[in-house]
Design an enzyme around this catalytic site. Structure first.
Site, PDB file in Angstrom:
ATOM      1  N   ASP A  61       0.786  -1.236   0.000  1.00 14.36           N
ATOM      2  CA  ASP A  61       0.000   0.000   0.000  1.00 14.36           C
ATOM      3  C   ASP A  61       0.824   1.295   0.000  1.00 14.36           C
ATOM      4  O   ASP A  61       1.800   1.401   0.754  1.00 14.36           O
ATOM      5  CB  ASP A  61      -0.875   0.069   1.259  1.00 14.36           C
ATOM      6  N   TRP A 120       1.607  -0.987   9.958  1.00 10.83           N
ATOM      7  CA  TRP A 120       0.744  -1.129   8.789  1.00 10.83           C
ATOM      8  C   TRP A 120       0.270   0.225   8.292  1.00 10.83           C
ATOM      9  O   TRP A 120       0.687   1.255   8.794  1.00 10.83           O
ATOM     10  CB  TRP A 120      -0.425  -2.073   9.132  1.00 10.83           C
TER      11      TRP A 120
END
Ligand code: NAG
Ligand code: NAG
Ligand code: NAG
Ligand code: NAG
Ligand code: NAG
Ligand code: NAG
Length: 577
Positions: A61, A120
Site C-alpha cells: 500500500d 501497517w
C-alpha cells in the site's frame, strides 16, 4: 500469504542472452509442496521504468502521501528483509516533481510494544497547514491492531527523514465490540467547524464493512462517535478507507477539511474479500457526522471503481502546491511467487493520477499527473488514417516496451452497432472474454495490440466495442491479458467495463495507454474508465516487440489522431543520486 523455502527448490538455470542485451534467467524448478514442474523467466525487462518502486523487496500500500514545504512524500508498506509480505515498516521517498524520487531510510519501524509485529497502513494529516502528523496501524505484542501517531523529529529537515512516536500511543484500541484483527488503516483527518478533528478507521463489524469515526480536539485524545461515518451490509472488511471532498464543477482539488463550497464527498473502501477498490459519491451530513451516499446499493458489485483492472489500497492527498487531488495505488504482481523471489522485487505503484468529479456528477475522472508528460521524447504522430475492417497498423518509431500512446477513434457509422443486452452490465469482463478481439463485431473490436510478438502469438489487446441500446449507445472497454504471455504460471485475466460517454454527441472515443514493461495502464474517454494490467510476455525478454492499432469490426473507422512517445527513464529510488 504462502511461505517459500528457497533452499528446498530444485533450481536449474539456463542463462539466455538476448538481442536487446537484457539479462534473463530461465529455469525449471520443483515445488516441494506440489511436485509440479514450473518453467519461467525472470528478466530485468519486467522491471518498470516510470513507475514508483523501491530498489528491491516487497512493497504494497501507498501510505501517507503529502506535499509539505515544496517536497512530495510517499511512504509505502515495505518489507526491508524480503520479497514476500511480512515485517512491515514504512518505506519513504521524496520528490519535487512526482516523477523522480529519492529514497530515504524507512520512516517508521517496528520497535515499540504497540507496533512490534508490524507498522501497517495509514495516512498523513497536515495540522493547520503547518505540522505533518502520521496516523498508522500498529500490530502490538498481542497481535491486536491499534492506531498510533508519529511526528517529524525535526520540522526544519526538508525531507522529514526521522519520525518519533509519542508516549501516549496507542491512541485508539479495539474495544467495545471492535474485532482486534479487523481494525486498521486510519484516514487523513479533517477538521470540523466545531474545532474538532475527525478521522475514520476501517473495520468489519458482524460482516458489515465499516468506517468507524473518532473525534478529538487535540489530536491526542480520541473519542469514538456514536455512529460510524458509514457502514454497509455484508461487504466484509473495509481496508484503507479514504474520505474527501470534490468540487461539484471543475477539476480543482480541495483540502480534506474543506466543506464550505459547493462540494460532494467521496468515500472509498478497499474490499479485503475481493481485493478491489470501490467508491461511493454522496454528501457529508455535518449535523449527524455521517456520509450519506447519493444512492444506497447493497451489492458492492454495483459500486463504482477507480480502475476496473488491478488497483488496490489506493489513497489520495491534496496537493496544495498545484491545487489538485492526487491518487496513488498499489499494483501487485501477477507473476508466480517463485519468480518474485528470482526478480528480487514485488509490487509497484500506479502512476499518480489527478482525480476530479465528472461534470455530470455521476463518477470520478482520472488522468496521469501532467508532470509525466515531461518524460515524453520523440515519437510517432499521424492524423486521419483509415483503419479498414481486419486492419492492423503498426505504430513505428517508438520503443514498444516503454511508450505512451494517445489515440482518438472516430466512428462514421453508428447505425451498424450490434444490439445491447442489459444483462451484460452485471459482468463486463465476461463480455470481454466472450467477444474478444478476434470475434468480429459491428462497431469494434478496435484498439491497440500491446507488447506484441512478431507473429502476434503474444499480445495484450486493449479495445472498444460499441453497442446500440434502446435510446443510446454503450461503449465497452476491454483489457484482455489472456494472450499477453506464453508463460503458463502468470495470472492472465480479461478486464472490462463500460465507459460513460455519449458517443453520438462526441463522435469519437479516446484511449490513452501507458506501456511500461510489465504494466499497461489505460484511460478511456478522457479518464472516465481506467483499466490497469500487469503482463509478463516472453517477447519483452527476446526483444522484438511491436505495437499496433487494429480494427476487427465490419466497418472502416478513422484514427483521427494518434500520438505515441518514447518515455525517458526518470530517477526512481536510485541510490546515490
Ligand atoms: C522477518 O524478520 C525476521 C527477522 O527479524 C526474519 O527472521 C523473517 O524471515 C522475516 N520474515 C519475512 C517474511 O520477511
Ligand atoms: C534540523 O534540520 C536542520 C536542517 O537539516 C539542521 O540544520 C538542524 O541541525 C536539525 N536539528 C536537529 C536538532 O537535528
Ligand atoms: C475477528 O475477525 C477474524 C478475521 O480476521 C475472525 O476470524 C474472527 O472470527 C472475528 N472475531 C469475532 C468475534 O467476530
Ligand atoms: C449491518 O448493516 C445493515 C445495513 O446498514 C444494518 O441494518 C445492520 O444493523 C448492520 N449490523 C451491524 C451489526 O451493525
Ligand atoms: C495480486 O495478484 C493476484 C494475481 O494476479 C490477484 O489474484 C490478487 O487479487 C492481487 N491482489 C491485489 C491486492 O491486487
Ligand atoms: C481479427 O479477426 C481475425 C479473424 O477472426 C483473427 O484472425 C485475428 O486474430 C483478429 N485480430 C485480433 C487482434 O484478435
Amino acid at each position: 500469504m504462502a511461505s517459500f523455502h528457497p533452499i528446498l527448490f530444485f533450481l536449474c538455470y539456463h542463462f539466455v542472452f538476448t538481442s536487446n542485451g537484457a539479462s534473463a534467467s530461465r529455469r525449471v524448478f520443483l515445488f516441494p509442496e506440489s511436485d509440479q514442474e514450473t518453467s519461467s523467466i525472470a528478466s530485468n525487462q519486467y522491471r518498470t521504468a516510470c513507475h514508483f518502486q523501491p530498489p528491491k523487496n516487497w512493497m504494497n500500500d501507498p501510505n501517507g502521501p503529502m506535499h509539505y514545504n515544496g517536497v512530495y512524500h510517499l511512504f509505502y508498506q515495505y518489507n526491508p528483509y524480503s520479497v514476500v509480505a511480512g515485517n512491515k515498516s514504512w518505506g519513504h521517498s521524496t520528490s519535487t516533481d512526482l516523477i523522480n524520487w529519492t529514497p530515504q531510510d524507512p520512516a517508521i519501524d517496528r520497535n515499540k510494544p504497540y507496533d512490534i509485529n508490524g507498522c501497517w497502513s495509514g495516512s498523513a494529516t497536515i495540522l493547520h497547514g503547518s505540522k505533518p502528523v502520521i496516523l498508522y496501524t500498529g500490530i502490538d505484542t498481542e497481535k491486536r491492531q491499534v492506531q498510533n501517531v508519529a511526528i517529524p523529529k525535526n520540522l526544519s529537515d526538508p525531507f522529514l527523514r526521522e519520525w518519533t512516536k509519542p508516549d501516549y500511543n496507542p491512541i485508539m484500541e479495539p474495544i467495545d465490540g471492535i474485532n482486534a484483527s479487523q481494525f486498521r488503516d486510519p484516514m487523513t483527518a479533517w477538521h470540523g467547524s466545531d474545532g474538532h478533528w475527525r478521522v475514520a478507521v476501517g473495520a468489519e463489524i458482524e460482516g458489515n464493512g465499516t468506517a468507524i469515526l473518532y473525534k478529538s480536539n487535540d489530536f491526542v485524545h480520541w473519542v469514538r462517535a456514536a455512529s460510524p461515518l458509514h457502514t454497509s451490509r455484508g461487504s466484509g472488511m473495509w481496508e484503507c478507507p479514504d474520505f474527501y471532498p470534490v468540487l461539484s464543477k471543475g477539476r480543482q482539488g480541495l483540502d480534506t477539511s474543506e466543506n464550505s463550497r459547493d462540494v460532494k464527498h467521496v468515500l472509498k473502501m478497499s474490499l479485503a474479500e475481493t481485493q478491489s477498490d470501490h467508491y461511493m459519491l454522496g454528501r457529508y451530513d455535518l449535523e449527524k457526522d455521517v456520509f450519506v451516499p447519493d444512492k444506497t446499493v447493497d451489492d458492492y458489485r454495483e459500486w463504482l471503481r477507480y480502475d476496473y483492472g488491478k488497483f488496490y489500497a489506493s489513497k489520495t492527498f491534496f496537493d496544495e502546491k498545484k491545487k489538485r487531488r492526487i491518487l496513488w495505488s498499489w499494483l501487485n504482481e501477477s507473476d508466480s511467487k517463485a519468480d518474485d523471489l528470482l526478480k528480487g522485487w514485488a509490487g509497484i505503484q500506479a502512476v499518480p493520477r489527478t482525480i476530479w468529479l465528472d461534470s455530470n456528477g455521476r463518477q470520478l475522472v482520472q488522468w496521469p499527473v501532467k508532470e509525466l508528460e515531461s518524460l515524453r521524447r520523440t515519437g510517432a504522430h499521424l492524423h486521419n488514417t483509415e483503419l479498414k475492417t481486419g486492419g492492423l497498423f503498426e505504430i513505428k518509431g517508438v520503443k514498444a516496451s516503454q511508450a505512451n500512446v494517445e489515440v482518438d477513434f472516430e466512428l462514421p457509422n453508428l447505425e451498424i452497432a450490434k444490439p445491447f443486452d442489459p444483462s451484460w452490465l452485471i459482468d463486463p469482463p465476461k463480455l470481454c472474454r466472450d467477444e474478444d478481439a478476434s470475434v468480429q463485431g459491428g462497431l469494434g473490436p478496435f484498439g491497440l495490440l500491446i507488447l506484441a510478438s512478431p507473429n502476434l502469438e503474444e499480445h495484450t489487446a486493449v479495445f472498444f466495442r460499441v453497442y446500440k441500446a434502446h435510446n443510446r449507445y454503450r461503449v465497452l472497454l476491454c483489457s484482455d491479458q489472456r494472450r499477453s504471455s506464453l508463460r503458463p504460471e502468470v495470472d492472465k485475466p480479461a478486464y472490462g467495463s463500460f465507459v460513460d460517454i455519449d458517443i453520438k454527441k462526441e463522435g469519437k472515443i479516446s484511449l490513452r495507454t501507458l506501456i511500461d514493461h510489465s504494466v499497461v495502464e489505460s484511460f478511456a474517454g478522457g479518464g472516465r474508465t481506467c483499466i490497469t494490467a500487469r503482463v509478463y510476455p516472453e517477447v519483452l525478454v527476446t526483444g522484438d516487440i511491436h505495437l499496433y492499432a487494429f480494427n476487427n469490426g465490419t466497418e472502416t473507422i478513422k484514427v483521427s489522431k494518434l500520438q505515441a512517445w518514447d518515455m525517458a527513464k526518470p530517477w526512481i529510488n536510485v541510490e546515490g543520486e
